[in-house]
Design a protein around this motif. Structure first.
Motif, mmCIF file in Angstrom:
data_model
loop_
_atom_site.group_PDB
_atom_site.id
_atom_site.type_symbol
_atom_site.label_atom_id
_atom_site.label_comp_id
_atom_site.label_asym_id
_atom_site.label_seq_id
_atom_site.Cartn_x
_atom_site.Cartn_y
_atom_site.Cartn_z
ATOM 1 N N THR B 240 0.838 -1.328 -0.058
ATOM 2 C CA THR B 240 0.072 0.171 0.082
ATOM 3 C C THR B 240 0.800 1.061 -0.039
ATOM 4 O O THR B 240 0.597 2.066 -0.793
ATOM 5 C CB THR B 240 -0.913 0.054 1.434
ATOM 6 N N ASP B 241 2.078 1.230 0.725
ATOM 7 C CA ASP B 241 2.743 2.403 0.920
ATOM 8 C C ASP B 241 3.672 2.660 -0.307
ATOM 9 O O ASP B 241 3.822 3.641 -0.495
ATOM 10 C CB ASP B 241 3.761 2.155 2.064
ATOM 11 N N HIS B 242 3.547 1.829 -1.110
ATOM 12 C CA HIS B 242 4.321 1.912 -2.472
ATOM 13 C C HIS B 242 3.438 1.954 -3.759
ATOM 14 O O HIS B 242 3.820 1.909 -4.794
ATOM 15 C CB HIS B 242 5.340 0.521 -2.676
ATOM 16 N N TRP B 243 2.103 2.119 -3.581
ATOM 17 C CA TRP B 243 1.260 2.035 -4.703
ATOM 18 C C TRP B 243 0.883 3.532 -4.696
ATOM 19 O O TRP B 243 0.168 4.176 -3.909
ATOM 20 C CB TRP B 243 0.095 1.170 -4.354
ATOM 21 N N ALA B 288 4.523 -0.691 -8.466
ATOM 22 C CA ALA B 288 4.518 -0.842 -6.554
ATOM 23 C C ALA B 288 5.064 -2.018 -6.257
ATOM 24 O O ALA B 288 5.921 -1.887 -5.469
ATOM 25 C CB ALA B 288 2.772 -0.705 -6.076
ATOM 26 N N ILE B 289 4.752 -3.171 -6.849
ATOM 27 C CA ILE B 289 5.707 -4.447 -6.332
ATOM 28 C C ILE B 289 7.059 -4.122 -6.630
ATOM 29 O O ILE B 289 7.680 -4.689 -5.726
ATOM 30 C CB ILE B 289 5.069 -5.577 -7.376
ATOM 31 N N ARG B 290 7.309 -3.774 -7.548
ATOM 32 C CA ARG B 290 8.808 -3.910 -8.000
ATOM 33 C C ARG B 290 9.706 -2.825 -7.353
ATOM 34 O O ARG B 290 10.954 -2.820 -7.311
ATOM 35 C CB ARG B 290 9.084 -3.476 -9.440
ATOM 36 N N THR C 130 11.268 1.886 -11.146
ATOM 37 C CA THR C 130 10.874 0.600 -10.396
ATOM 38 C C THR C 130 11.128 -0.583 -11.512
ATOM 39 O O THR C 130 11.780 -1.521 -10.977
ATOM 40 C CB THR C 130 9.695 0.569 -9.546
ATOM 41 N N GLN C 131 10.751 -0.254 -12.730
ATOM 42 C CA GLN C 131 10.941 -1.349 -13.626
ATOM 43 C C GLN C 131 12.100 -1.302 -14.396
ATOM 44 O O GLN C 131 11.962 -2.058 -15.281
ATOM 45 C CB GLN C 131 9.351 -1.238 -14.407
ATOM 46 N N GLN C 132 12.837 -0.209 -14.046
ATOM 47 C CA GLN C 132 14.085 -0.218 -14.459
ATOM 48 C C GLN C 132 14.101 -0.063 -16.293
ATOM 49 O O GLN C 132 14.639 -0.825 -16.641
ATOM 50 C CB GLN C 132 15.059 -1.146 -13.990
#
Lengths: 189, 322, 438
Positions: B240-243, B288-290, C130-132
């Protein structure tokens, strides 16, 4: 005589209707003098309460007034005509009772001076919709115009323009300022 | 009445004998007043009201006394029930007195005649008697018949009444029966309802017990699963914090992403399993996931292997940002 | 004998059951539901463009892009002073640095002036940190006096690449300013970029100017001017300044609103006694009266499909918003919450209206979902009015107060952020966000 009183009575009743629910102000009998407005006030107050008889007697007493009284009366009227701004409550176009005497004086003047012309400028406070306020300012101007016409002025002596919330009398953003800005200004041209 | 009231007060103050006297006076006064009241009432009765009486009287008089001269009198009669008047009995006729000259002949004749007459009379009497007998019989018969008829009628009526009564009784009974049935039905329904209520209550109780048992079991399980749940919460918070949601008016979007993790919590792979159809939204999910360098995972390898080696997230944009 | 068989069956069933249980537990993969986000503002780093040969402009284009993206409420740009490095080409990008700074996206680029054509040439790249990966690489060229336009184009491209929604940073705003000059009121009708820059005066008057409304091609403005002492509706071509007076009837001439196809215009006139809404065919100036009511009917706005309009009427006693089907001319009241609802504007998709709503003593901007009737209050100051929606439906500009001055503010239609347009003028009011145009 009686006919004219009747006419005046009708005019007054109509103008009371324009005032839409405002209580009538107390009239001073001594004021009744020359032609239109003050007589109306006297006669009207009486006519409104019953028949026209009182109006007749009031008018009769008017005829008996001295020249000095007449002069005083004219001075009073002139003083009343100095009142050129009439205020309104939020989102209404109802003429307030305290505006009545001055408007009567203006109507009397316009009736007595057919060549005189006035512009009624309608304004609102700054709150809400500018477009709606333009229409509201016009409604206020029209309410005053109707009052003047019903009290002897001729419609073609009067023009109405609405500025809505433009040209505020007080640039403040508080109720004191807004109260001063919700107005109709009468300008002799 | 007001007068009586005025009198009463002094009475009270006086001694008993005088009080009695006064009471008598009072009663007398009341009687007088009452009388006056009635008289007065008569006096004040409007005259037109008399007319119906008058009419009634005339009708009565026409029927019974055609020549009655004073209607007013008749009124009185009509008003009071007519007294039972004894009927004047018919006077017996006396036979004429016979002369002496004629007496023998006459006597003979008379005897003959008498005999004849007697015979006739006898005959007549006989006839009369017979007639009378017959009449009597007739009357009796009639009477009997009448009685019989009356009896029959009475019987009939009695029967009818009895029948009616019976019918009513039956009806009442039927009604009562119906009511009873209804009542019984209602009772049944009520019983059923009560039974159901009871059953429901029992069920509720049972369910509650079950729930408690389940809760207890769950609590036990939860204690056992604490590790797993704790990490689920941690992961959820981290994600959540990263989305960062992209702007979208469509709140029906939903993306499911499946991830695989190393026992250290590092991401091996993230794949969209169920796309929202909105590339920006899917991308925000992957992003968000990555963006999470290391997912919080339990140290216990069995728990990790069972739940966290591979897991999925469903992202949907309902709700406001935290 | 039978008992033995029973035992065997039971044993078989038990095995079967446990097998299926096992299978089930093996299939049960964790599914975690995520319904909340950290924020709706995506962190983005826009690195100042490098100018390898020193021919770049004095103005920092990237600051324009940062302001644009911040204004949308959908992004939060990183202050360049916090950047660990200032890469200008892909080979210089270390994703880890940007991840450490919590950034999701990264924009880098170079700008230089062409030796021969004197034009500016920009090459920039957008990265998903993030996905680089690189998401976008673009080359743009513009003249010296159009650099701001170029910056807004970058903003549009970045916005679209990340959000999937068309950016509205290259559109324009119209508004009216009021200044006191020598004790006199001076009104100016202006158009500017969405960030308030490059303002250009179209009309200056000591009398009020009101209600600017854009033509669908974004080339003309209709407005009301009192310059003759009476209100009149004018149409003015922005590029040429050429204008024509459309109406100057007795009484009100107000609230012009162009139809989506540009062929008709709604307006409020009181020539027939009181404020009514009329539709004018612009080809022949034929008027059709749409409202017939003793009450005030004004400020009509077209639905994007051109079939319906919304307007304000006080026929119920106070101003409320009504929707009219233009074919049947049946008006239906839309607002029931509160005593004052006015100035309705459709969202570009026609699903919402934005309007002025009085909540207690405050006048705020609200939005209503037209399919559910649900109302959301978007602003929380006290004297907000004149909402106007960006053509991409993501931003909204309105008029509010800062101190004694009236200023323009931009918010995300979700009610998220708030951005004040730099106030270089005394009072700014009557904002109108332009369409995309052609």
């Amino acid at each position: 005589m009686i006919d004219s009183v009747k006419q005046k009575a009708v005019v007054l009743i109509l103008s009371m209707a324009v005032m839409a629910g405002c209580s009538s102000t107390a009239t001073q009998p001594g004021q009744g003098s020359s032609e239109v407005a003050p007589t109306d006030q006297n006669g009207g107050a009486q006519v409104y309460s019953g028949n026209g008889a009182g109006g007749v007697s009031s008018s009769t007493s008017t005829e008996g007034q001295s020249a000095q009284q007449q002069q005083t009366k004219q001075q009073q009227e002139a003083a009343l005509r100095q009142v050129r701004t009439f205020y309104f409550d939020f989102d209404t176009a109802e003429i307030k009772p305290e505006a009545r005497d001055a408007l009567m004086a203006h109507a009397a003047y316009l009736a007595a001076n057919p060549s005189a012309k006035v512009q009624l400028q309608g304004y609102t406070d700054e709150r809400g919709s500018k477009e709606y306020n333009l229409a509201l300012g016009e409604r206020r101007g029209n309410a005053v115009k109707q009052f003047l016409v019903l009290n002897g002025a001729s419609a073609d002596q009067i023009s109405v323009i609405s500025y809505g919330e433009e040209n505020p009398a007080d640039p403040g953003h508080n109720e004191a300022a807004w109260a001063k800005n919700r107005r109709v200004v009468l300008i002799y041209k | 009445m007001g007068v009586a009231d005025n009198l009463r007060d002094p009475v009270k103050q006086e001694s008993k004998p005088r009080a009695w006297k006064s009471l008598g006076l009072s009663v007398g006064l009341h009687v007088i007043l009452l009388g006056l009241f009635f008289v007065g009432w008569h006096w004040t009765t409007p005259t037109p009201e008399k007319e119906p009486n008058f009419i009634t009287a005339r009708l009565v008089q026409e029927q019974r006394l055609p020549t009655a001269p004073h209607p007013v009198k008749q009124e009185a009669q009509a008003a009071t029930p007519p007294a039972p008047k004894a009927k004047p009995k018919p006077e017996p006729k006396k036979p004429p007195e016979p002369t002496p000259q004629q007496k023998a002949l006459a006597e003979k004749k008379a005897a003959e005649e008498a005999a004849r007459q007697k015979a006739i009379a006898l005959q007549q009497a006989k006839e009369k008697k017979a007639e009378e007998e017959k009449r009597k019989q007739d009357a009796e018969r009639k009477k009997r018949e009448e009685a019989k008829r009356k009896a029959e009628a009475a019987e009939k009526q009695r029967l009818a009444e009895a029948r009616k009564k019976k019918e009513e009784e039956e009806k009442r009974q039927e009604e009562a029966k119906r009511k009873e049935q209804e009542q019984r039905l209602q009772n049944l329904v009520q019983q059923a309802q009560e039974a159901q209520k009871k059953r429901q209550a029992e069920e509720a109780l049972k369910a509650e017990q079950e729930r408690q048992r389940a809760a207890a079991a769950k609590a036990q399980q939860a204690r056992a699963l604490t590790e797993r749940d704790k990490y689920i919460l941690l992961i959820k918070q981290r994600v959540t914090d990263h989305w960062f949601r992209p702007p979208s008016t469509d709140s029906n979007l939903s993306t499911v992403v499946t991830i695989r993790l190393l026992p250290t919590g590092e991401l091996i792979s993230a794949t969209i399993k169920d796309s929202s159809g909105n590339a920006a939204f899917d991308n925000s999910v992957l992003s968000a996931i990555r963006s999470i360098s290391r997912f919080p995972v339990p140290d216990d390898p069995t728990v990790f292997n069972e739940y966290f080696r591979q897991l999925s997230f469903q992202f949907s944009p309902q709700g406001s940002p935290q | 004998m039978i008992a033995g068989l029973m035992m065997r069956i039971i044993r078989f069933l038990v095995v079967l059951c446990s097998f299926s249980l096992l299978a089930q537990s093996a299939r049960a993969e964790l599914l975690i539901h995520i319904t909340k986000a950290a924020s709706d503002a995506i962190p983005i780093a826009i690195v100042p463009f490098a100018s390898p040969n020193g021919t770049g402009p004095n103005e920092d284009l990237t600051q324009i892009v940062r302001d644009d993206l911040d204004m949308s409420g959908n992004f939060k740009s990183l202050d360049p002073s916090r950047m660990l490095s200032l890469p200008s080409q892909g080979s210089q990008v270390y994703y880890r640095d940007w991840r450490l700074l919590g950034q999701r996206y990264l924009v880098i680029g170079q700008i230089q002036r062409g030796a021969t054509d004197q034009n500016y040439h920009v090459q920039y790249e957008l990265f998903d940190v993030t996905q680089q990966k690189q998401m976008l690489k673009s080359n743009l060229t513009t003249t010296a006096n159009n650099l701001r336009s170029l910056a807004h184009v970058i903003s549009d491209q970045v916005y679209k690449a990340i959000t999937g929604v068309r950016g509205a940073f290259s559109t324009r705003l119209a508004f009216v300013t009021l200044d006191k000059e020598g004790g006199k009121s001076v009104y100016r009708l202006q158009v500017s970029d969405v960030d308030g820059q490059r303002a250009q005066v179209l009309l200056k008057s000591t009398q009020p100017i009101l209600s600017p409304d854009w033509s669908p091609d974004a080339k003309k403005l209709a407005y009301v001017s009192f310059e003759t002492g009476q209100p009149a509706i004018y149409i003015q071509d922005i590029a040429t300044g050429k204008r024509q007076k459309l109406t100057d009837f007795q009484g009100l001439n107000s609230a012009p609103a162009w139809s989506p196809d540009g062929k008709d215009m709604l307006m409020t006139l009181s020539k027939d006694g009181n404020a009514e809404i009329y539709e004018m065919d612009l080809a022949n100036r034929q008027l059709t009266r749409l409202t017939h009511h003793w009450a005030i009917d004004t400020e009509a706005n077209w639905a994007p499909d051109g079939r319906q309009i919304v307007f304000t009427s006080d026929r119920s006693g106070g101003p409320q918003i009504y929707q009219m089907d233009l074919r049947t001319q049946d008006a239906k009241r839309l607002t029931f919450g509160g005593p004052y609802n006015a100035s309705p504007r459709y969202s570009p998709d026609g699903k919402y209206i934005y309007y002025v709503h009085r909540d207690g003593g405050n006048f705020n901007i609200a939005k209503m979902n037209l399919s559910t009737g649900e109302q959301t209050i978007l602003t929380h100051t006290d004297l907000d009015d004149s909402p106007s929606v960006a053509p991409n439906g993501r931003m909204l500009i309105y008029c509010t107060h800062q101190g004694t001055k009236s200023v323009l503010s931009v918010i995300s239609v979700d009610g998220g952020s708030k951005y004040f347009l730099p106030a270089k003028f005394g009072d700014v009011r009557e904002p109108a966000w332009s369409p995309f145009g052609s």
